[in-house]
Design an enzyme around this catalytic site. Sequence first.
Site, mmCIF file in Angstrom:
data_model
loop_
_atom_site.group_PDB
_atom_site.id
_atom_site.type_symbol
_atom_site.label_atom_id
_atom_site.label_comp_id
_atom_site.label_asym_id
_atom_site.label_seq_id
_atom_site.Cartn_x
_atom_site.Cartn_y
_atom_site.Cartn_z
ATOM 1 N N SER A 1 -86.925 50.018 53.908
ATOM 2 C CA SER A 1 -87.334 49.791 52.693
ATOM 3 C C SER A 1 -87.965 48.847 52.243
ATOM 4 C CB SER A 1 -86.371 50.395 51.600
ATOM 5 O OG SER A 1 -87.029 50.280 50.200
ATOM 6 N N GLU B 1 -77.760 44.194 48.004
ATOM 7 C CA GLU B 1 -78.740 43.055 47.722
ATOM 8 C C GLU B 1 -78.580 42.609 46.286
ATOM 9 O OE1 GLU B 1 -79.521 44.854 50.272
ATOM 10 O OE2 GLU B 1 -80.865 43.478 51.405
ATOM 11 N N TYR C 1 -78.121 44.709 43.610
ATOM 12 C CA TYR C 1 -78.861 45.415 42.398
ATOM 13 C C TYR C 1 -77.611 46.239 41.868
ATOM 14 C CZ TYR C 1 -83.532 44.604 44.214
ATOM 15 O OH TYR C 1 -84.642 43.776 44.680
ATOM 16 N N ARG D 1 -77.124 52.568 51.253
ATOM 17 C CA ARG D 1 -77.368 50.993 51.886
ATOM 18 C C ARG D 1 -76.087 50.040 51.176
ATOM 19 N NH1 ARG D 1 -82.428 47.771 52.365
ATOM 20 N NH2 ARG D 1 -81.605 45.941 53.384
ATOM 21 N N HIS E 1 -79.857 38.867 46.411
ATOM 22 C CA HIS E 1 -80.974 37.986 46.453
ATOM 23 C C HIS E 1 -80.763 36.640 45.718
ATOM 24 C CE1 HIS E 1 -83.821 41.184 47.574
ATOM 25 N NE2 HIS E 1 -83.427 42.031 46.446
ATOM 26 N N GLN F 1 -94.985 35.270 54.306
ATOM 27 C CA GLN F 1 -96.143 34.773 53.578
ATOM 28 C C GLN F 1 -97.161 35.838 52.825
ATOM 29 O OE1 GLN F 1 -96.801 31.241 56.582
ATOM 30 N NE2 GLN F 1 -98.536 30.855 54.960
ATOM 31 N N ALA G 1 -108.226 31.836 62.842
ATOM 32 C CA ALA G 1 -109.559 32.354 62.156
ATOM 33 C C ALA G 1 -110.474 33.186 63.380
ATOM 34 C CB ALA G 1 -110.427 31.538 61.391
ATOM 35 N N LYS H 1 -89.773 28.149 63.986
ATOM 36 C CA LYS H 1 -91.115 28.767 63.610
ATOM 37 C C LYS H 1 -91.512 29.016 65.375
ATOM 38 C CE LYS H 1 -92.908 26.871 59.785
ATOM 39 N NZ LYS H 1 -94.117 26.556 58.896
ATOM 40 N N ALA I 1 -102.601 30.176 58.005
ATOM 41 C CA ALA I 1 -102.821 31.203 59.030
ATOM 42 C C ALA I 1 -103.319 32.577 58.189
ATOM 43 C CB ALA I 1 -101.640 31.296 59.990
HETATM 44 P P1 NAP Z 1 -101.314 19.802 51.999
HETATM 45 O O1 NAP Z 1 -100.421 20.786 51.645
HETATM 46 O O2 NAP Z 1 -102.552 19.783 51.194
HETATM 47 O O3 NAP Z 1 -100.555 18.505 51.959
HETATM 48 C C1 NAP Z 1 -101.213 17.230 52.197
HETATM 49 C C2 NAP Z 1 -100.227 16.230 51.432
HETATM 50 O O4 NAP Z 1 -100.806 14.889 51.833
HETATM 51 C C3 NAP Z 1 -99.904 16.172 50.260
HETATM 52 O O5 NAP Z 1 -98.517 15.935 50.014
HETATM 53 C C4 NAP Z 1 -100.700 15.247 49.539
HETATM 54 O O6 NAP Z 1 -99.882 14.955 48.372
HETATM 55 C C5 NAP Z 1 -100.893 14.183 50.607
HETATM 56 N N1 NAP Z 1 -102.316 13.388 50.398
HETATM 57 C C6 NAP Z 1 -103.470 14.087 50.500
HETATM 58 N N2 NAP Z 1 -104.474 12.978 50.340
HETATM 59 C C7 NAP Z 1 -103.707 11.779 50.494
HETATM 60 C C8 NAP Z 1 -104.067 10.408 50.949
HETATM 61 N N3 NAP Z 1 -105.441 10.012 50.657
HETATM 62 N N4 NAP Z 1 -103.245 9.441 50.832
HETATM 63 C C9 NAP Z 1 -102.024 9.789 50.774
HETATM 64 N N5 NAP Z 1 -101.292 11.279 51.029
HETATM 65 C C10 NAP Z 1 -102.284 12.156 50.499
HETATM 66 O O7 NAP Z 1 -101.913 19.909 53.533
HETATM 67 P P2 NAP Z 1 -100.918 20.226 54.793
HETATM 68 O O8 NAP Z 1 -99.629 19.731 54.833
HETATM 69 O O9 NAP Z 1 -101.700 19.277 55.774
HETATM 70 O O10 NAP Z 1 -101.169 21.711 54.982
HETATM 71 C C11 NAP Z 1 -102.410 22.288 55.092
HETATM 72 C C12 NAP Z 1 -102.097 23.903 54.889
HETATM 73 O O11 NAP Z 1 -101.092 24.455 55.751
HETATM 74 C C13 NAP Z 1 -101.512 24.066 53.712
HETATM 75 O O12 NAP Z 1 -102.146 25.001 52.951
HETATM 76 C C14 NAP Z 1 -100.202 24.455 53.671
HETATM 77 O O13 NAP Z 1 -99.764 25.210 52.690
HETATM 78 C C15 NAP Z 1 -100.219 25.105 55.223
HETATM 79 N N6 NAP Z 1 -99.020 25.107 55.883
HETATM 80 C C16 NAP Z 1 -97.945 25.799 55.278
HETATM 81 C C17 NAP Z 1 -96.785 25.767 56.071
HETATM 82 C C18 NAP Z 1 -95.817 26.760 55.622
HETATM 83 O O14 NAP Z 1 -94.608 26.707 55.943
HETATM 84 N N7 NAP Z 1 -96.002 27.849 54.993
HETATM 85 C C19 NAP Z 1 -96.472 24.999 57.028
HETATM 86 C C20 NAP Z 1 -97.579 24.130 57.520
HETATM 87 C C21 NAP Z 1 -98.701 23.849 56.738
HETATM 88 P P3 NAP Z 1 -99.952 13.656 47.399
HETATM 89 O O15 NAP Z 1 -101.505 13.648 47.056
HETATM 90 O O16 NAP Z 1 -99.348 13.911 46.274
HETATM 91 O O17 NAP Z 1 -99.609 12.218 48.312
HETATM 92 FE FE1 SF4 Z 2 -94.466 39.732 56.251
HETATM 93 FE FE2 SF4 Z 2 -95.273 37.550 57.976
HETATM 94 FE FE3 SF4 Z 2 -93.945 39.391 58.989
HETATM 95 FE FE4 SF4 Z 2 -96.325 39.806 58.378
HETATM 96 S S1 SF4 Z 2 -95.575 38.510 59.896
HETATM 97 S S2 SF4 Z 2 -94.729 41.177 57.775
HETATM 98 S S3 SF4 Z 2 -96.525 38.656 56.417
HETATM 99 S S4 SF4 Z 2 -93.067 38.173 57.647
#
Ligand code: NAP
Ligand code: SF4
Length: 676
Positions: free
Chosen positions: A30, A170, A172, A220, A258, A345, A390, A427, A662
């Site tokens: 589910s 869970e 509930y 469940r 939860h 995500q 992409a 990961k 991604a």
């Molecule tokens: P981000 O999430 O935009 O983070 C960039 C970081 O750099 C921020 O903490 C920012 O914080 C800092 N920053 C930006 N400009 C700066 C500067 N000029 N000087 C110093 N610090 C600066 O980007 P990212 O970590 O590269 O991630 C990229 C994308 O991948 C994001 O959308 C993220 O969500 C995704 N991602 C997701 C996961 C996940 O687990 N879901 C994992 C990896 C990546 P401050 O400006 O406050 O310092």
């Molecule tokens: Fe959910 Fe990520 Fe699994 Fe897709 S790959 S079903 S978004 S956990």
Amino acid sequence: MKNTHPQYPRLFTPLDLGFTTLKNRVIMGSMHTGLEEAKGGFDRMATYFAERAKGGVGLIVTGGVAPNIEGWVSPFSIKLSTNSEAKKHKVVTKAVHDAGGKICMQILHAGRYAYHPLCVAPSSIKAPINRFKPRALNNFGVKRTIRNYVRCARLAKKAGYDGIEIMGSEGYLINEFIAKKTNHRTDQWGGSYENRMRFPLEIIKQIREEVGKEFIIIYRLSMLDLVDEGSSWDEIVQLAQEVEKAGANIINTGIGWHEARVPTIATMVPRAGFAWVTKKLMGKVNIPLITTNRINMPEVAEKVLEEGCADMISMARPFLADPHFMAKAESGKTNQINTCIACNQACLDQIFKQQTASCLVNPKACREMIYSDDQASSKKRIAVVGAGPAGTSAAIYAAERGHEVDIFEGSNEIGGQFKLAKMIPGKEEFHETIRYFKQRIEDLNINLKLNTIITADELQAANYDEIVIASGVKPRSIKLEGVDHAKVLRYDEVISGKKPVGKSVAIIGAGGIGFDTAEFLAHHNHDLETVEEFSALWGIDQRLQHPGGLAKAVNEKAEREIYLLQRKDTKPGAGLGKTTGWIHRASLKKAGVTALAGVNYEKIDDEGLHITHKGESKVLKVDNVVLCAGQESVNYLHEELKEKGITSHLIGGALKAGEIDAKRAIEEGLKLAYSF
Ligand code: NAP
Ligand code: SF4
């Protein structure tokens, strides 16, 4: 029944329930997708479930349906309490049956987790994850709620379902009656365990009486609450035996409420990390047991069955990721399975944002009516530049639609940012996505050219009908005195292992990549965690000596001193996914990582990183400073083509580097491919 399948004999052994037979040992578990409440949702659900039925799953269980208004998960979420509501379900049950499948409807009363002011519970105790305090049901209210469950089951039968699943886990409503933590009643529904069990047992008995023998009832059962004052193991065994006597055909496993602060389904949970719980119940009842959580490939499922952990396997998210999972496994094409990477995500995180679920690795999920399998009206020659998420997605979907696709990749391997992501402890599942992409490229005869930096002139000369630029991102450099110092490294140099890192590190930037880099530096010498190590780290009592199954967690301090820094004054990691962010934050805390917000960077020199924090100047005396300060788009080809008067399509990080992930990248590839 005979084991006939050469590779997965147990998985493909039918299960005879006496009055009906399930064709294999897998149920699609589910999962609420948001289609339940969406416009045209029943038709969309019909297509969504029928596709999974066609794909060979033994039995489907719908997302939770409330038996009455009080039981709504949130205002106006799906419920089944009237004949007219039952009629709407018929399109779903018919579509699944026409596709050769079987489907049960889950009855879910949200109890104190219901996100609305009408919520009810055995006692008026607010859940830590809900702002609404429940009203305690009186005796009449409890009896009425039981009747509502029975009515819901009757209507489900009328709507054509093959059975129901009663959601008893869970945290509930039913689970709230069972656990002392949430049931402080002193009447016949509280106090002794006999009294606390009465609510679910009455529900099962009365439903069985109402629906007759030839209707599947799955219960469940919460086998591991992972909260204090949860059920003891003896109580769980007793409940399972009573559930059987009350008339259930199958018992499914529930792991964790939860509100529990233990990861139960996220990527860092080892595969089949909770199958051991169901195994403990095997042999204690005479009806089949289903196990669940982080089982995402057929070989994992087969092993779980082989080791006697359960009679059946439940997978929910893996069927979002690949509707034809079972058909592929059955025909020996396991390599073609698009594997769920447990990222949450595009499924759970979207549901929490009140959006319809989909899947990061399969953005067609829940949108089957929009992205059909039809071929494009005319075949085109398409060039895709960049084989990251992409570009690969655009190439695959375009080729699926009948186009001829060339894809150019500068490095020696496809995957782009996934190549880094798969190196992060917890990961590793990203390996599977790269494997799937490679397989699709091969199966679809996509012309992949690795180690190829294609130029605008070459693209022009080849005269493609469409050109897709998916050249991704590069790390952003920052302006800071000393940023060229030898101790400064980029995150990609660190994660790819190209540059060694010292014993003390400061990470500039606490976004997704800063967190990933911290996790990598804290744990990267660590082999993939075993179930035992995972359980010890998160405080899961594998000996089941404590009610609720919690034990004292061990911390696993990193060998390095790590600082994770950001300039904003908000909680570091606040932008991470709703269902996984807390796990990343907790994991780094356990590793002793110091996260600082509101930091001003002054300079980097031989001494270390000079910062101001809360008005105080400090030097972080670190061996290395790692830059995780976001990214910039790489899109020069697009500009060069434009100068030549050639139109190209930008997608993914090449289009917009900010907040690229991604999910967005793969989805943009899909959307673009369907526009050709
Ligand atoms: P981000 O999430 O935009 O983070 C960039 C970081 O750099 C921020 O903490 C920012 O914080 C800092 N920053 C930006 N400009 C700066 C500067 N000029 N000087 C110093 N610090 C600066 O980007 P990212 O970590 O590269 O991630 C990229 C994308 O991948 C994001 O959308 C993220 O969500 C995704 N991602 C997701 C996961 C996940 O687990 N879901 C994992 C990896 C990546 P401050 O400006 O406050 O310092
Ligand atoms: Fe959910 Fe990520 Fe699994 Fe897709 S790959 S079903 S978004 S956990």
